[in-house]
Design an enzyme around this catalytic site. Sequence first.
Site, PDB file in Angstrom:
ATOM      1  CE  LYS A   1      -1.796   2.854   2.775  1.00  0.00           C
ATOM      2  NZ  LYS A   1      -1.781   4.076   1.934  1.00  0.00           N
TER       3      LYS A   1
ATOM      4  CD  GLU B   1      12.929   0.091   9.621  1.00  0.00           C
ATOM      5  OE1 GLU B   1      13.526   1.024  10.197  1.00  0.00           O
ATOM      6  OE2 GLU B   1      13.362  -1.073   9.596  1.00  0.00           O
TER       7      GLU B   1
ATOM      8  CB  CYS C   1      12.855   8.385   8.891  1.00  0.00           C
ATOM      9  SG  CYS C   1      13.890   7.351   7.870  1.00  0.00           S
TER      10      CYS C   1
ATOM     11  CD  GLU D   1       9.879  12.182  12.190  1.00  0.00           C
ATOM     12  OE1 GLU D   1       8.749  11.706  12.344  1.00  0.00           O
ATOM     13  OE2 GLU D   1      10.802  11.578  11.629  1.00  0.00           O
TER      14      GLU D   1
END
Length: 517
Positions: free
Chosen positions: A196, A271, A305, A406
């Site tokens: 996906k 992750e 990331c 973040e």
Amino acid sequence: MLQIDRVSSNRAAALEHLERDAEGTALLFMAGTWQPSSDGATRACVDPATADEVARVAEGTRADAERAIELARTAFDDGTWPQMAPAERARVLLALADLIERHAAELTKLETLGCGKPLREAEFDVADAAACFRYYAGLATKPHGQTFDVPAPSMSFTVREPIGVCGQIVPWNYPLLMATWKLAPALAAGNVCILKPSEYTPLSALWLAKLAQEAELPNGVLSVIPGAGPVVGAALAESMLVDKIAFTGSVATGQSIMRAAAGNVKKISLELGGKSPNIIFADADFQTAIDYALFGIYANAGQVCSAGSRLVLQREFADRFLTELVRRAQAISVGDGFHAGTEMGPLVSETQRDRVERYIALGREEGATLLCGGSRATVAGGDRGYYIEPTIFTDTTPDMRIVREEIFGPVLVVQLFGDESEAIRIANDSAYGLAGAVFTNDAARAHRVIRKLRAGITWINTYHPTYNEAPWGGYKQSGIGRELGTYGYDAYTEVKQVNVNLAVEPSGWFREPGAHR
Ligand code: NAD
């Protein structure tokens, strides 16, 4: 105008490789067939550089996800792929790598069109994707089991077997590469996959599926179902027929996937995000440290990331370092990824641009000092694009949200330290533990600091290089498991222990009725 024409023609050329219906809507890939979604819904793909709709894509539904899962189950349980000789699977993956390379120029454009990154970054991603399929094609044919020296007359060994049906959910920042990191090891090991892609960037994954078909991946082994996370993604995570879920994305979504996956105790790989420290000592090579501080945070407009989003800087040379860093950050050429000379593109979406702007406002409210940037970047002909200037905040405190959370954009926060132990303490003061780097000319110190960092990916005197051969993943809330390398392959296998009796005779543990010891 000339440049806009070039972009339009690049766009048309890139899109024509997708499987589309009569209206031009890109179709989804259901176990070998291209089809519209079950309810005919579509979603727009938007060019982040212009805010123009560039394509419409079939929007997968829960019914589509469930159908893909059923077909995948059959392909795994009754199909040839899991049983196929590894060398045969490798042949398909090598053919796919060749096709990616053959179409590299157009794939690069499609990637830039989808997520806005400069062509030279997209070019790297495409080359890396081909290399990743090659790496795992090679690994498929290598020995994977172990043998154990157990007492005679027994022998004991392990074999690695595919896990089964794998649901793979990826984000928008590296659409092709994240899909590849999941598909290459999974397919090499003999699994059946349902991918996906992100709602924002499904185009390159759909083309990858077409190339896989051309490479003679058997029908049924792969489905690519674009659609909303809480619909298609959640259906994969919840299904009792899916054996493994592999996810890259935010911590919040990772947590909801963990909960959903508990139903049938799926294997999970996560992750997740990061807020990674880039530690710079005063004895570092000055220009190298400047160069990688910029690259660490502004590559892919900070939507990485593992971005070096916290600059942990030794106080004694901070003024000199920051003066130069600001000068260089202000010189970064922000613009349309299709334009030659663009060094940093737009953010992927309006939503992401708004989120980053909220953090910049928050940094000001929290009392941090804005050293540069902080506004929408002015780009000729790009008034509607999602551009943000390279931004740096200093005078931060550890409890500020811009330091802890973040941001996933081109926003660097500076934290100052006095000595080595303080640097390590600041670096580890985070819920995340994905990556980190140290810049120093003292080799012993570099290794001392790295060993103390609670992070899965670390660098000394560099930032960001990634290798298909080396494991990728985080400590703490940055995730569970590792992708890439042999670790990434193992994460798509079950280990079976096989014990053999070489003296085929009764053990005599339980006596015959009537017999006495
Ligand atoms: P996100 O979590 O919003 O979405 C990621 C994917 O999950 C998308 O495909 C989305 O549709 C899907 N999703 C959303 N809700 C879902 C649900 N309830 N169930 C199942 N699937 C769902 O993340 P994003 O905004 O697309 O990506 C940015 C995040 O990804 C950042 O936090 C970044 O750090 C992280 N990221 C991590 C890595 C890594 O390797 N650790 C790499 C790239 C990005």
